[in-house]
Write a protein that holds these residues in place. Structure first.
Motif, PDB file in Angstrom:
ATOM      1  N   LEU A  57       0.857  -1.177   0.000  1.00 44.84           N
ATOM      2  CA  LEU A  57       0.000   0.000   0.000  1.00 44.84           C
ATOM      3  C   LEU A  57       0.897   1.233   0.000  1.00 44.84           C
ATOM      4  CD1 LEU A  57      -3.084   0.466   0.277  1.00 44.84           C
ATOM      5  CD2 LEU A  57      -2.708   0.737   2.713  1.00 44.84           C
ATOM      6  N   ARG A  58       0.693   2.107  -0.961  1.00 47.32           N
ATOM      7  CA  ARG A  58       1.474   3.338  -1.027  1.00 47.32           C
ATOM      8  C   ARG A  58       0.594   4.488  -0.540  1.00 47.32           C
ATOM      9  NH1 ARG A  58       5.238   4.570  -5.799  1.00 47.32           N
ATOM     10  NH2 ARG A  58       6.546   3.419  -4.372  1.00 47.32           N
ATOM     11  N   VAL A  59       1.027   5.134   0.537  1.00 45.75           N
ATOM     12  CA  VAL A  59       0.336   6.290   1.091  1.00 45.75           C
ATOM     13  C   VAL A  59       1.108   7.533   0.648  1.00 45.75           C
ATOM     14  CG1 VAL A  59      -0.428   7.441   3.206  1.00 45.75           C
ATOM     15  CG2 VAL A  59      -0.456   4.937   3.077  1.00 45.75           C
ATOM     16  N   THR A  60       0.410   8.409  -0.069  1.00 49.71           N
ATOM     17  CA  THR A  60       1.056   9.615  -0.598  1.00 49.71           C
ATOM     18  C   THR A  60       0.720  10.820   0.291  1.00 49.71           C
ATOM     19  OG1 THR A  60      -0.825  10.233  -1.981  1.00 49.71           O
ATOM     20  CG2 THR A  60       0.795   8.696  -2.945  1.00 49.71           C
ATOM     21  N   PRO A  61       1.482  11.923   0.154  1.00 54.23           N
ATOM     22  CA  PRO A  61       1.130  13.144   0.885  1.00 54.23           C
ATOM     23  C   PRO A  61      -0.292  13.615   0.539  1.00 54.23           C
ATOM     24  CG  PRO A  61       3.380  13.307   0.093  1.00 54.23           C
ATOM     25  CD  PRO A  61       2.783  12.064  -0.520  1.00 54.23           C
ATOM     26  N   ARG A  62      -0.707  13.435  -0.713  1.00 50.76           N
ATOM     27  CA  ARG A  62      -2.070  13.797  -1.115  1.00 50.76           C
ATOM     28  C   ARG A  62      -3.106  12.989  -0.329  1.00 50.76           C
ATOM     29  NH1 ARG A  62      -5.277  12.390  -6.397  1.00 50.76           N
ATOM     30  NH2 ARG A  62      -6.948  13.899  -6.208  1.00 50.76           N
ATOM     31  N   ASP A  63      -2.869  11.659  -0.161  1.00 51.31           N
ATOM     32  CA  ASP A  63      -3.772  10.810   0.630  1.00 51.31           C
ATOM     33  C   ASP A  63      -3.861  11.326   2.063  1.00 51.31           C
ATOM     34  OD1 ASP A  63      -4.110   9.031  -1.561  1.00 51.31           O
ATOM     35  OD2 ASP A  63      -2.352   7.861  -0.934  1.00 51.31           O
ATOM     36  N   LEU A  64      -2.703  11.725   2.620  1.00 48.45           N
ATOM     37  CA  LEU A  64      -2.683  12.219   4.000  1.00 48.45           C
ATOM     38  C   LEU A  64      -3.491  13.508   4.132  1.00 48.45           C
ATOM     39  CD1 LEU A  64       1.056  11.528   4.899  1.00 48.45           C
ATOM     40  CD2 LEU A  64      -0.963  10.274   5.716  1.00 48.45           C
ATOM     41  N   ARG A  65      -3.354  14.434   3.163  1.00 48.43           N
ATOM     42  CA  ARG A  65      -4.128  15.681   3.204  1.00 48.43           C
ATOM     43  C   ARG A  65      -5.634  15.391   3.096  1.00 48.43           C
ATOM     44  NH1 ARG A  65       0.071  17.287  -0.032  1.00 48.43           N
ATOM     45  NH2 ARG A  65      -1.143  17.046  -1.947  1.00 48.43           N
ATOM     46  N   GLY A  67      -7.075  12.544   3.882  1.00 51.00           N
ATOM     47  CA  GLY A  67      -7.493  11.795   5.068  1.00 51.00           C
ATOM     48  C   GLY A  67      -7.898  10.350   4.795  1.00 51.00           C
ATOM     49  N   TYR A  68      -7.864   9.946   3.541  1.00 54.48           N
ATOM     50  CA  TYR A  68      -8.213   8.555   3.218  1.00 54.48           C
ATOM     51  C   TYR A  68      -7.477   8.107   1.969  1.00 54.48           C
ATOM     52  CZ  TYR A  68     -11.355  10.448  -0.354  1.00 54.48           C
ATOM     53  OH  TYR A  68     -11.874  11.116  -1.448  1.00 54.48           O
ATOM     54  N   LEU A  69      -7.474   6.788   1.784  1.00 53.63           N
ATOM     55  CA  LEU A  69      -6.844   6.177   0.619  1.00 53.63           C
ATOM     56  C   LEU A  69      -7.801   5.120   0.073  1.00 53.63           C
ATOM     57  CD1 LEU A  69      -4.133   5.442  -1.055  1.00 53.63           C
ATOM     58  CD2 LEU A  69      -3.974   3.614   0.599  1.00 53.63           C
ATOM     59  N   ASP A  70      -8.203   5.285  -1.182  1.00 57.47           N
ATOM     60  CA  ASP A  70      -8.993   4.263  -1.868  1.00 57.47           C
ATOM     61  C   ASP A  70      -8.017   3.339  -2.580  1.00 57.47           C
ATOM     62  OD1 ASP A  70     -11.569   5.086  -1.158  1.00 57.47           O
ATOM     63  OD2 ASP A  70     -11.612   6.585  -2.746  1.00 57.47           O
ATOM     64  N   VAL A  71      -8.086   2.064  -2.275  1.00 60.36           N
ATOM     65  CA  VAL A  71      -7.203   1.083  -2.907  1.00 60.36           C
ATOM     66  C   VAL A  71      -7.620   0.951  -4.367  1.00 60.36           C
ATOM     67  CG1 VAL A  71      -6.398  -1.314  -2.856  1.00 60.36           C
ATOM     68  CG2 VAL A  71      -6.848  -0.090  -0.715  1.00 60.36           C
ATOM     69  N   ALA A  72      -6.659   1.135  -5.275  1.00 53.10           N
ATOM     70  CA  ALA A  72      -6.966   1.151  -6.707  1.00 53.10           C
ATOM     71  C   ALA A  72      -7.390  -0.218  -7.235  1.00 53.10           C
ATOM     72  CB  ALA A  72      -5.752   1.652  -7.488  1.00 53.10           C
ATOM     73  N   LEU A  97      -2.648   1.373  10.339  1.00 51.18           N
ATOM     74  CA  LEU A  97      -2.674   2.465   9.361  1.00 51.18           C
ATOM     75  C   LEU A  97      -3.974   3.242   9.354  1.00 51.18           C
ATOM     76  CD1 LEU A  97      -1.225   0.584   6.249  1.00 51.18           C
ATOM     77  CD2 LEU A  97      -0.003   2.003   7.877  1.00 51.18           C
ATOM     78  N   ALA A  98      -5.055   2.607   9.785  1.00 52.35           N
ATOM     79  CA  ALA A  98      -6.374   3.188   9.559  1.00 52.35           C
ATOM     80  C   ALA A  98      -7.128   3.472  10.855  1.00 52.35           C
ATOM     81  CB  ALA A  98      -7.200   2.251   8.689  1.00 52.35           C
ATOM     82  N   ALA A  99      -7.835   4.596  10.835  1.00 59.48           N
ATOM     83  CA  ALA A  99      -8.781   4.895  11.910  1.00 59.48           C
ATOM     84  C   ALA A  99     -10.066   4.107  11.679  1.00 59.48           C
ATOM     85  CB  ALA A  99      -9.065   6.388  11.955  1.00 59.48           C
ATOM     86  N   SER A 100     -10.359   3.829  10.405  1.00 56.33           N
ATOM     87  CA  SER A 100     -11.476   2.956  10.045  1.00 56.33           C
ATOM     88  C   SER A 100     -11.230   2.398   8.650  1.00 56.33           C
ATOM     89  CB  SER A 100     -12.824   3.688  10.124  1.00 56.33           C
ATOM     90  OG  SER A 100     -12.904   4.687   9.147  1.00 56.33           O
ATOM     91  N   ILE A 101     -11.961   1.348   8.341  1.00 57.76           N
ATOM     92  CA  ILE A 101     -11.836   0.660   7.050  1.00 57.76           C
ATOM     93  C   ILE A 101     -13.238   0.522   6.485  1.00 57.76           C
ATOM     94  CG2 ILE A 101     -11.076  -1.458   5.897  1.00 57.76           C
ATOM     95  CD1 ILE A 101      -9.440  -1.936   8.617  1.00 57.76           C
ATOM     96  N   VAL A 102     -13.423   0.984   5.251  1.00 55.14           N
ATOM     97  CA  VAL A 102     -14.722   0.873   4.592  1.00 55.14           C
ATOM     98  C   VAL A 102     -14.576  -0.148   3.472  1.00 55.14           C
ATOM     99  CG1 VAL A 102     -16.560   2.079   3.373  1.00 55.14           C
ATOM    100  CG2 VAL A 102     -15.264   3.268   5.178  1.00 55.14           C
ATOM    101  N   GLY A 134     -14.025  -3.390  -2.841  1.00 57.51           N
ATOM    102  CA  GLY A 134     -13.359  -2.094  -2.819  1.00 57.51           C
ATOM    103  C   GLY A 134     -13.031  -1.751  -1.379  1.00 57.51           C
ATOM    104  N   ILE A 135     -11.848  -1.189  -1.165  1.00 60.87           N
ATOM    105  CA  ILE A 135     -11.432  -0.893   0.211  1.00 60.87           C
ATOM    106  C   ILE A 135     -10.945   0.546   0.297  1.00 60.87           C
ATOM    107  CG2 ILE A 135      -9.823  -1.491   2.059  1.00 60.87           C
ATOM    108  CD1 ILE A 135      -9.951  -4.356   1.063  1.00 60.87           C
ATOM    109  N   ARG A 136     -11.474   1.232   1.301  1.00 61.01           N
ATOM    110  CA  ARG A 136     -11.026   2.596   1.635  1.00 61.01           C
ATOM    111  C   ARG A 136     -10.470   2.562   3.052  1.00 61.01           C
ATOM    112  NH1 ARG A 136     -14.566   8.017   1.068  1.00 61.01           N
ATOM    113  NH2 ARG A 136     -13.739   7.783  -1.051  1.00 61.01           N
ATOM    114  N   PHE A 137      -9.259   3.063   3.190  1.00 59.22           N
ATOM    115  CA  PHE A 137      -8.664   3.225   4.512  1.00 59.22           C
ATOM    116  C   PHE A 137      -8.806   4.685   4.898  1.00 59.22           C
ATOM    117  CE2 PHE A 137      -6.303  -0.402   2.761  1.00 59.22           C
ATOM    118  CZ  PHE A 137      -6.448  -1.317   3.797  1.00 59.22           C
ATOM    119  N   VAL A 138      -9.522   4.956   5.986  1.00 57.61           N
ATOM    120  CA  VAL A 138      -9.540   6.295   6.568  1.00 57.61           C
ATOM    121  C   VAL A 138      -8.294   6.328   7.439  1.00 57.61           C
ATOM    122  CG1 VAL A 138     -10.781   7.913   8.033  1.00 57.61           C
ATOM    123  CG2 VAL A 138     -12.062   6.403   6.484  1.00 57.61           C
ATOM    124  N   LEU A 139      -7.336   7.148   7.029  1.00 55.58           N
ATOM    125  CA  LEU A 139      -5.990   7.069   7.580  1.00 55.58           C
ATOM    126  C   LEU A 139      -5.917   7.530   9.036  1.00 55.58           C
ATOM    127  CD1 LEU A 139      -4.162   8.341   4.393  1.00 55.58           C
ATOM    128  CD2 LEU A 139      -4.440   5.977   5.172  1.00 55.58           C
TER     129      LEU A 139
END
Length: 162
Positions: A57-65, A67-72, A97-102, A134-139
């Motif tokens: 899983l690659r977390v970018t500065p954009r993902d951090l701003r 607040g979440y990352l959608d797994v491609a 890594l995640a505060a929650s997982i959707v 589909g998986i979203r990590f709320v970072l």
């Protein structure tokens, strides 16, 4: 000729009882054969074949701003289960890594906390199911940008019928 009591001593009453029971059971037989009932219980089992999942899983500065990352890439699974009630998917985070997982791709989107959880899928009859999740990590707060190993373990188990 010795008597039964003399030959078998104190065990004679037990032997006589066993012989009487044997004669009683044998009395239910006839020349055509004996009938008896047989039953079997099939244990409910479930297993999962992961057809695809990201290796990392690659977390970018954009993902951090954001607040979440959608797994491609969706997580593709085939679940085989013989339970007439359905199955449960246990989601276990391996990295904090995640505060929650959707998770989407089931009956609807399911939101789990940072410790993961269980997703229950009920059905009217056993069958195989192909899923594309589909998986979203709320970072999590304080997470740094970077590459992380795949942070989830998915396991499946059958639901017991009641």
């Amino acid at each position: 000729m010795p008597t039964m009591a003399g030959k078998f001593g104190r065990h004679a009453p037990r032997i006589a009882l066993i012989a009487a029971l044997g004669a009683f059971v044998a009395g239910g037989t006839n020349a055509a054969g004996t009938r008896f009932g047989v039953s079997a219980t099939v244990r409910a089992v479930a297993w999962v074949e992961q057809e695809s999942q990201p290796a990392d899983l690659r977390v970018t500065p954009r993902d951090l701003r954001r607040g979440y990352l959608d797994v491609a890439t969706p997580v593709a699974l085939v679940i085989r289960c013989n339970s007439p009630s359905g199955f449960a998917i246990d989601v276990t985070p391996l990295e904090p890594l995640a505060a929650s997982i959707v998770i989407s791709g089931l009956d609807g989107a399911v939101s789990l906390g940072p410790d993961g959880g269980t997703i229950v899928q009920r059905w009217p009859r056993p069958h195989d199911v192909s899923l594309s999740l589909g998986i979203r990590f709320v970072l999590a707060p304080g997470l740094a940008a970077g590459d992380y190993p795949w942070p989830l373990r998915l396991a499946v188990r059958p639901l017991s019928s009641i």
